[in-house]
Motif scaffolding. Structure first.
Motif, PDB file in Angstrom:
ATOM      1  N   PHE A  24      39.212 -12.309  38.405  1.00  0.00           N
ATOM      2  CA  PHE A  24      40.944 -11.741  38.710  1.00  0.00           C
ATOM      3  C   PHE A  24      42.116 -12.678  38.130  1.00  0.00           C
ATOM      4  O   PHE A  24      42.783 -12.911  37.346  1.00  0.00           O
ATOM      5  CB  PHE A  24      40.685 -10.927  39.795  1.00  0.00           C
ATOM      6  CG  PHE A  24      42.114  -9.987  39.895  1.00  0.00           C
ATOM      7  CD1 PHE A  24      41.712  -8.393  39.902  1.00  0.00           C
ATOM      8  CD2 PHE A  24      43.857 -10.284  39.665  1.00  0.00           C
ATOM      9  CE1 PHE A  24      43.402  -7.586  39.777  1.00  0.00           C
ATOM     10  CE2 PHE A  24      44.806  -9.611  40.132  1.00  0.00           C
ATOM     11  CZ  PHE A  24      44.283  -8.337  39.820  1.00  0.00           C
ATOM     12  N   HIS A  25      41.406 -13.910  39.034  1.00  0.00           N
ATOM     13  CA  HIS A  25      42.367 -14.415  38.865  1.00  0.00           C
ATOM     14  C   HIS A  25      42.156 -15.357  37.598  1.00  0.00           C
ATOM     15  O   HIS A  25      43.912 -15.251  36.410  1.00  0.00           O
ATOM     16  CB  HIS A  25      42.617 -16.091  40.148  1.00  0.00           C
ATOM     17  CG  HIS A  25      42.744 -16.926  39.465  1.00  0.00           C
ATOM     18  ND1 HIS A  25      44.238 -17.357  40.419  1.00  0.00           N
ATOM     19  CD2 HIS A  25      43.068 -18.051  38.277  1.00  0.00           C
ATOM     20  CE1 HIS A  25      44.786 -18.596  39.956  1.00  0.00           C
ATOM     21  NE2 HIS A  25      44.040 -18.834  38.512  1.00  0.00           N
ATOM     22  N   ASN A  26      41.881 -15.373  37.182  1.00  0.00           N
ATOM     23  CA  ASN A  26      41.302 -15.993  35.326  1.00  0.00           C
ATOM     24  C   ASN A  26      41.786 -14.745  34.689  1.00  0.00           C
ATOM     25  O   ASN A  26      42.199 -15.482  33.219  1.00  0.00           O
ATOM     26  CB  ASN A  26      39.817 -16.125  35.393  1.00  0.00           C
ATOM     27  CG  ASN A  26      39.827 -17.307  36.108  1.00  0.00           C
ATOM     28  OD1 ASN A  26      40.445 -18.060  36.620  1.00  0.00           O
ATOM     29  ND2 ASN A  26      37.636 -17.894  35.904  1.00  0.00           N
ATOM     30  N   LYS A  27      41.678 -13.432  35.015  1.00  0.00           N
ATOM     31  CA  LYS A  27      42.279 -12.561  33.843  1.00  0.00           C
ATOM     32  C   LYS A  27      43.827 -12.612  33.538  1.00  0.00           C
ATOM     33  O   LYS A  27      44.361 -12.058  32.817  1.00  0.00           O
ATOM     34  CB  LYS A  27      41.216 -11.221  34.142  1.00  0.00           C
ATOM     35  CG  LYS A  27      40.047 -11.012  33.881  1.00  0.00           C
ATOM     36  CD  LYS A  27      39.361 -12.052  31.776  1.00  0.00           C
ATOM     37  CE  LYS A  27      37.787 -11.334  32.026  1.00  0.00           C
ATOM     38  NZ  LYS A  27      38.320 -11.818  30.280  1.00  0.00           N
ATOM     39  N   VAL A  28      44.038 -12.645  35.293  1.00  0.00           N
ATOM     40  CA  VAL A  28      45.709 -12.955  34.853  1.00  0.00           C
ATOM     41  C   VAL A  28      46.136 -13.692  34.155  1.00  0.00           C
ATOM     42  O   VAL A  28      47.039 -13.972  33.298  1.00  0.00           O
ATOM     43  CB  VAL A  28      46.228 -13.320  36.190  1.00  0.00           C
ATOM     44  CG1 VAL A  28      47.897 -13.261  36.515  1.00  0.00           C
ATOM     45  CG2 VAL A  28      45.800 -12.199  37.823  1.00  0.00           C
ATOM     46  N   VAL A  29      45.828 -15.460  34.069  1.00  0.00           N
ATOM     47  CA  VAL A  29      46.046 -16.097  33.261  1.00  0.00           C
ATOM     48  C   VAL A  29      45.818 -15.815  31.836  1.00  0.00           C
ATOM     49  O   VAL A  29      47.342 -16.012  30.910  1.00  0.00           O
ATOM     50  CB  VAL A  29      45.266 -17.317  33.796  1.00  0.00           C
ATOM     51  CG1 VAL A  29      45.173 -18.546  33.116  1.00  0.00           C
ATOM     52  CG2 VAL A  29      44.910 -18.091  35.227  1.00  0.00           C
ATOM     53  N   SER A  89      48.545 -13.617  27.305  1.00  0.00           N
ATOM     54  CA  SER A  89      48.636 -13.111  25.350  1.00  0.00           C
ATOM     55  C   SER A  89      49.999 -12.147  25.601  1.00  0.00           C
ATOM     56  O   SER A  89      49.450 -10.559  24.851  1.00  0.00           O
ATOM     57  CB  SER A  89      47.121 -12.555  25.115  1.00  0.00           C
ATOM     58  OG  SER A  89      47.208 -11.630  26.546  1.00  0.00           O
ATOM     59  N   HIS A  90      50.872 -11.880  26.927  1.00  0.00           N
ATOM     60  CA  HIS A  90      51.406 -10.367  26.771  1.00  0.00           C
ATOM     61  C   HIS A  90      52.617 -11.684  27.244  1.00  0.00           C
ATOM     62  O   HIS A  90      53.046 -12.127  27.554  1.00  0.00           O
ATOM     63  CB  HIS A  90      51.288  -9.690  27.661  1.00  0.00           C
ATOM     64  CG  HIS A  90      50.222  -9.189  27.530  1.00  0.00           C
ATOM     65  ND1 HIS A  90      48.686  -9.379  27.177  1.00  0.00           N
ATOM     66  CD2 HIS A  90      49.959  -7.914  26.825  1.00  0.00           C
ATOM     67  CE1 HIS A  90      47.390  -8.168  27.094  1.00  0.00           C
ATOM     68  NE2 HIS A  90      48.437  -6.631  27.431  1.00  0.00           N
ATOM     69  N   ASN A  91      53.802 -10.633  26.290  1.00  0.00           N
ATOM     70  CA  ASN A  91      55.148 -11.436  26.823  1.00  0.00           C
ATOM     71  C   ASN A  91      55.510 -10.786  27.840  1.00  0.00           C
ATOM     72  O   ASN A  91      57.121  -9.448  27.768  1.00  0.00           O
ATOM     73  CB  ASN A  91      56.213 -10.913  25.316  1.00  0.00           C
ATOM     74  CG  ASN A  91      57.763 -11.854  26.264  1.00  0.00           C
ATOM     75  OD1 ASN A  91      57.729 -12.751  26.238  1.00  0.00           O
ATOM     76  ND2 ASN A  91      58.510 -10.709  24.942  1.00  0.00           N
ATOM     77  N   GLN A 128      55.185  -2.780  39.833  1.00  0.00           N
ATOM     78  CA  GLN A 128      56.256  -3.687  39.544  1.00  0.00           C
ATOM     79  C   GLN A 128      55.686  -4.959  39.169  1.00  0.00           C
ATOM     80  O   GLN A 128      56.551  -5.452  38.468  1.00  0.00           O
ATOM     81  CB  GLN A 128      56.669  -4.105  41.260  1.00  0.00           C
ATOM     82  CG  GLN A 128      57.220  -2.549  42.095  1.00  0.00           C
ATOM     83  CD  GLN A 128      57.725  -3.080  43.349  1.00  0.00           C
ATOM     84  OE1 GLN A 128      57.473  -4.907  43.367  1.00  0.00           O
ATOM     85  NE2 GLN A 128      58.642  -2.273  43.661  1.00  0.00           N
ATOM     86  N   SER A 129      54.627  -5.141  38.870  1.00  0.00           N
ATOM     87  CA  SER A 129      53.565  -6.120  38.214  1.00  0.00           C
ATOM     88  C   SER A 129      53.386  -6.138  36.822  1.00  0.00           C
ATOM     89  O   SER A 129      53.083  -4.970  36.044  1.00  0.00           O
ATOM     90  CB  SER A 129      52.383  -5.886  38.851  1.00  0.00           C
ATOM     91  OG  SER A 129      51.361  -6.897  38.426  1.00  0.00           O
ATOM     92  N   PRO A 130      53.574  -7.164  36.838  1.00  0.00           N
ATOM     93  CA  PRO A 130      53.232  -7.224  35.002  1.00  0.00           C
ATOM     94  C   PRO A 130      52.321  -7.237  33.923  1.00  0.00           C
ATOM     95  O   PRO A 130      51.782  -6.816  33.469  1.00  0.00           O
ATOM     96  CB  PRO A 130      54.333  -9.305  34.804  1.00  0.00           C
ATOM     97  CG  PRO A 130      53.300 -10.262  35.810  1.00  0.00           C
ATOM     98  CD  PRO A 130      53.749  -8.700  36.907  1.00  0.00           C
ATOM     99  N   LEU A 131      51.256  -6.952  35.252  1.00  0.00           N
ATOM    100  CA  LEU A 131      49.835  -6.535  34.717  1.00  0.00           C
ATOM    101  C   LEU A 131      49.796  -5.234  34.550  1.00  0.00           C
ATOM    102  O   LEU A 131      49.831  -3.934  35.453  1.00  0.00           O
ATOM    103  CB  LEU A 131      49.032  -6.925  35.420  1.00  0.00           C
ATOM    104  CG  LEU A 131      49.418  -8.771  36.655  1.00  0.00           C
ATOM    105  CD1 LEU A 131      48.106  -8.878  37.466  1.00  0.00           C
ATOM    106  CD2 LEU A 131      49.156  -9.751  35.740  1.00  0.00           C
ATOM    107  N   LYS A 132      48.753  -4.759  33.544  1.00  0.00           N
ATOM    108  CA  LYS A 132      48.657  -3.982  33.042  1.00  0.00           C
ATOM    109  C   LYS A 132      47.002  -3.506  32.610  1.00  0.00           C
ATOM    110  O   LYS A 132      46.135  -4.363  32.320  1.00  0.00           O
ATOM    111  CB  LYS A 132      49.787  -3.355  32.487  1.00  0.00           C
ATOM    112  CG  LYS A 132      51.438  -3.003  32.491  1.00  0.00           C
ATOM    113  CD  LYS A 132      51.116  -2.378  33.889  1.00  0.00           C
ATOM    114  CE  LYS A 132      52.323  -2.225  34.137  1.00  0.00           C
ATOM    115  NZ  LYS A 132      52.799  -1.681  35.051  1.00  0.00           N
ATOM    116  N   MET A 133      46.411  -2.422  33.026  1.00  0.00           N
ATOM    117  CA  MET A 133      45.231  -2.134  32.191  1.00  0.00           C
ATOM    118  C   MET A 133      45.257  -1.449  30.977  1.00  0.00           C
ATOM    119  O   MET A 133      46.809  -1.353  30.434  1.00  0.00           O
ATOM    120  CB  MET A 133      44.906  -0.262  33.070  1.00  0.00           C
ATOM    121  CG  MET A 133      44.325  -0.997  34.525  1.00  0.00           C
ATOM    122  SD  MET A 133      43.345  -2.527  34.571  1.00  0.00           S
ATOM    123  CE  MET A 133      42.050  -1.346  34.118  1.00  0.00           C
TER     124      MET A 133
END
Length: 565
Positions: A227-232, A237-239, A540-545
């Motif tokens: 998960f940590h590595n996929k966050v990086v 890759s996303h603005n 609220q997170s920048p992370l999305k599916m």
């Protein structure tokens, strides 16, 4: 190797040592606790049989998620020591002696120090510890965590990549291995050090080695590294405005993890109405417990106390959820392979063998691809009714009956020459009951009464626990006929399980839910940076599916980490 920060254990129920609050101290109490332990473990012709009536409706991920969370908060409550020696459980020492002498070897925060290794700064932290912590990170991609790669034989259970083993010492720099050996040499007997040194290459390099005790919790731990590595990768890759660096990935991983603790785990195993009551009250009874403990221990406290009633009893409910058999993946589960040898399921004992200390990684020092988990079978994504007689894709019920392998645990007691002591150490139920006795836990009735008096629960204590077991006459009659009066002065662990059983076995009862929720919510609110303190929500997170939805379930967590299709 995590940097352990000692903290405190204290009692939730006052006043300490009031005789009416504890098990009766007589010469037969320990023997009767052992008999009760034997009655709690399902008897089967072998350890590959399991009663389908013991199945709950809960996904099995909750069993090992709970184990992971336990390792985040506590250590030492399940190990032998001067205070916790179950062989000499009678008579127990005074409560004040336990509070003075028995310390928590973990920092009780949900900060993922089991993943990240904890702080490298402290009074007793030498260069070897710093070196080992540095080995948890990827050697060239400095913002990422190190992971391991599964090897043949295969096949993998899905179409994802093979980088799904824990990182192991066999893949790290020699300087990291040397540092680990130096730390071990300073704390182990010569025999223990020799075994540790010989097995070092296949041992996991993670923050808490208990997370490599069985394969399911090891694969759960791996999801955090991934998960940590996929966050990086996502931030790169996303603005989003977030820098794709280690600190950002660590912060977002922790926030999502902490939110899921409440919304996914707590509300999964506890009564959701009780959890919400604790949230609305901001865990006030937990903070009163800490204040009372601090007032007793002003000159000797370390801070961050956790209730012994939680650590040694209430939170051991997860032991009843453990299955003897798992529908693990397409190699060791459904459909039953047409080739020989046929292994239609993974036994619990096998899952202990495919770990760094289990023996089955010796040749390749890594996990075989065919033992990578299929998380769809553990998270409820691919349910199965088990009408074919094979292992169900659910946890066992939360009740007073444990799976057969927990009567004779394969990795425990093997070095004990005395047959009777070996039997004691191999029985999980006996160990838990004796541990609660010699750590002087109050009875279930005493805790329930106290929680009722302070307004934390609404139900009245179960005056006679034996009345709950009309369909188990042997257990009922044993309890009511015990010289120690276990039916009215009931060991707390058993009481919590009996309460859950009476409620149907798919959730903890009110007392168990209250104590677990108070501790979890209190720990989160004690951390000003936690998701709960900050009011974080995955929206609220920048992370999305990929479909732009929020990561707001354990299923989405696993998919974002790319450990589940």
């Amino acid at each position: 190797m995590a940097v352990d920060e000692e903290a405190d254990f204290g009692y939730f129920v006052p006043p300490l040592d009031a005789p009416e609050n504890y098990l009766i101290e007589n010469p037969v109490t320990v023997d009767e606790l052992d008999q009760l332990g034997d009655l709690m473990i399902e008897v089967a012709d072998d350890n590959t049989q399991e009663d389908a009536n013991q199945d709950s409706t809960l996904p099995p991920v909750l069993t090992y998620w709970g184990q992971f969370l336990d390792h985040e908060l506590t250590a030492r409550t399940d190990r032998e020591g001067t205070i916790t020696n179950i062989v000499t459980a009678h008579p127990p020492v005074a409560s004040s002696d336990v509070e003075r002498s028995f310390r928590n070897a973990r920092s009780p925060r949900f900060d993922l120090d089991s993943v990240y290794g904890g702080s490298a700064v402290g009074a007793n932290i030498g260069p070897e510890v710093v070196t080992v912590i540095s080995g948890l990170r990827h050697p060239t991609l400095k913002n990422k965590m190190r992971v391991g790669t599964a090897i043949d034989p295969g096949p993998l259970p899905d179409n994802l990549d093979e980088h799904r083993d824990l990182p192991r010492y066999g893949q790290v720099q020699q300087s990291v291995r040397d540092a680990a050996l130096a730390i071990a040499l300073s704390s182990m007997t010569p025999d223990a050090f020799q075994k540790f040194s010989a097995s070092l290459p296949q041992r996991a390099i993670i923050g808490d080695n208990r997370n490599d005790e069985n394969l399911i919790v090891a694969q759960f731990h791996l999801s955090f590294l991934r998960f940590h590595n996929k966050v990086v990768d996502f931030l790169a890759s996303h603005n989003t405005g977030w820098l794709p660096d280690f600190n950002a990935a660590q912060s977002l991983t922790r926030l999502h993890y902490q939110w899921l603790i409440v919304e996914g785990y707590l509300k999964g195993v506890c009564d959701p109405t009780v959890v919400q009551r604790v949230l609305d009250d901001r865990a006030s009874h937990f903070f009163k417990f800490r204040a009372e403990y601090d007032s007793r221990k002003q000159n000797s406290r370390l801070g961050n106390a956790l209730p012994l009633e939680f650590s040694v009893a209430a939170y051991r409910f997860g032991h009843t959820m453990v299955r003897a058999l798992y529908d693990y993946n397409k190699n060791f589960g459904r459909p039953v392979p047409p080739t020989v040898p046929i292994i239609p399921h993974a036994t619990l004992n096998l899952l202990f063998r495919f770990t760094g200390g289990g023996g089955n990684l010796d040749q390749g020092k890594k996990l075989p691809k065919n033992w990578v988990m299929d998380w769809t079978r553990f998270t409820g994504v691919s349910p199965h009714d088990a009408s074919d007689g094979e292992a169900a894709r659910v946890a066992r019920k939360l009740d007073t009956e444990l799976a057969p392998p927990l009567r004779v645990m394969t990795k425990e007691g093997n070095d004990e020459p005395d047959v009777d002591l070996q039997k004691l150490f191999k029985s999980l139920a006996r160990r838990n009951l004796r541990r609660g006795y010699n750590l002087r836990l109050p009875t279930g009735q005493a805790l329930h009464k106290h929680l009722k008096q302070i307004g934390a629960v609404q139900s009245a204590p179960i005056a006679d626990v034996s009345t709950l077991f009309a369909d188990k006459p042997g257990l009922r009659d044993f309890l009511s006929g015990s010289q120690s009066k276990l039916h009215t002065r009931t060991p707390l662990w058993f009481y919590i399980l009996a309460e859950a059983e009476a409620a149907g076995g798919n959730k903890l009862g009110e007392v168990g839910s209250c104590l677990v929720a108070l501790t979890f919510v209190g720990v989160l609110l004690s951390d000003p940076d936690s998701a709960l303190s900050r009011g974080f929500h995955p929206d609220q997170s920048p992370l999305k599916m990929p479909d732009n939805s929020s990561i707001d379930s354990i299923v989405k967590w696993m998919r974002f980490a790319a450990v589940m299709e």
